[in-house]
Design a protein around this motif. Structure first.
Motif, PDB file in Angstrom:
ATOM      1  N   ASP A  97       0.826  -1.209   0.000  1.00 25.35           N
ATOM      2  CA  ASP A  97       0.000   0.000   0.000  1.00 25.35           C
ATOM      3  C   ASP A  97       0.864   1.265   0.000  1.00 25.35           C
ATOM      4  O   ASP A  97       0.368   2.353   0.288  1.00 25.35           O
ATOM      5  N   ARG A  98       2.138   1.096  -0.356  1.00 20.33           N
ATOM      6  CA  ARG A  98       3.034   2.255  -0.469  1.00 20.33           C
ATOM      7  C   ARG A  98       2.547   3.137  -1.616  1.00 20.33           C
ATOM      8  O   ARG A  98       2.287   2.659  -2.715  1.00 20.33           O
ATOM      9  N   ILE A  99       2.433   4.410  -1.368  1.00 20.72           N
ATOM     10  CA  ILE A  99       1.908   5.350  -2.367  1.00 20.72           C
ATOM     11  C   ILE A  99       3.025   5.814  -3.294  1.00 20.72           C
ATOM     12  O   ILE A  99       4.116   6.166  -2.839  1.00 20.72           O
ATOM     13  N   MET A 100       2.728   5.782  -4.579  1.00 21.67           N
ATOM     14  CA  MET A 100       3.641   6.263  -5.615  1.00 21.67           C
ATOM     15  C   MET A 100       3.065   7.539  -6.216  1.00 21.67           C
ATOM     16  O   MET A 100       1.867   7.619  -6.469  1.00 21.67           O
ATOM     17  N   ASN A 101       3.923   8.511  -6.462  1.00 25.32           N
ATOM     18  CA  ASN A 101       3.527   9.754  -7.117  1.00 25.32           C
ATOM     19  C   ASN A 101       4.102   9.763  -8.522  1.00 25.32           C
ATOM     20  O   ASN A 101       5.314   9.837  -8.697  1.00 25.32           O
ATOM     21  N   LEU A 102       3.226   9.688  -9.522  1.00 21.83           N
ATOM     22  CA  LEU A 102       3.648   9.687 -10.916  1.00 21.83           C
ATOM     23  C   LEU A 102       3.020  10.898 -11.601  1.00 21.83           C
ATOM     24  O   LEU A 102       1.884  10.839 -12.058  1.00 21.83           O
TER      25      LEU A 102
END
Length: 164
Positions: A97-102
């Protein structure tokens, strides 16, 4: 008492010698090639400066075949060299559930795996430089098979059309 001191010193010397051998043989050599794994965010940023194709190793922590690919396929020197020279290589945990910012988008690794149509593990997702076109390829691959896949996917679209 004197014998105890001699025994302790000898045991320490034996332990230190054994530890140095284990360290030397187990430590990776400086000339060993390893895949330079990135997060998807890092690959996205690097791709803005120097566009490259991307492959994403979608895995889970419990997947035995994923671990086998790490050990046998991704540690192969020819695979690592070709991957590092031609791709941005990404590791993506399909259950994280680690959030990625793309760019403007925020997604968890789990959500990204779903968006990439990953349904089994391991799955390698090949992605074009534009981040729009992608192809998931499920299943374990040997080093030779995987390097062959890397080479085929890296052929520019114009060349592959000419070969057909």
């Amino acid at each position: 008492m004197k014998n105890l001191k001699i025994f302790v010193i000898a045991a320490f010397a034996l332990f230190a010698t054994a530890a140095s051998f284990a360290t030397e043989s187990d430590a990776p050599k400086e000339d060993d090639k390893k895949i330079e794994w990135l997060t998807l965010e890092e690959a996205y940023r690097k791709n803005q400066e120097e566009p490259r194709k991307i492959f994403i190793d979608v895995y889970t922590n419990w997947c035995g075949w994923c671990k086998k690919m790490d050990k046998d396929t991704f540690s192969d020197e020819e695979v690592a060299e070709y991957a590092n020279d031609n791709y941005y290589a990404v590791k993506l945990n399909a259950e994280s559930d680690r959030i990625m910012n793309l760019g403007d988008v925020e997604l968890t690794e789990r959500e990204i795996a779903r968006q990439l149509q990953v349904r089994s593990y391991p799955t390698i997702v090949f992605m074009q430089e534009d981040f729009k076109n992608f192809q998931p390829v499920p299943g374990y691959r040997t080093a030779d098979d995987f390097k062959n896949m890397l080479e085929k996917f890296n052929v520019p679209a114009e060349e592959s059309e000419e070969q057909e």
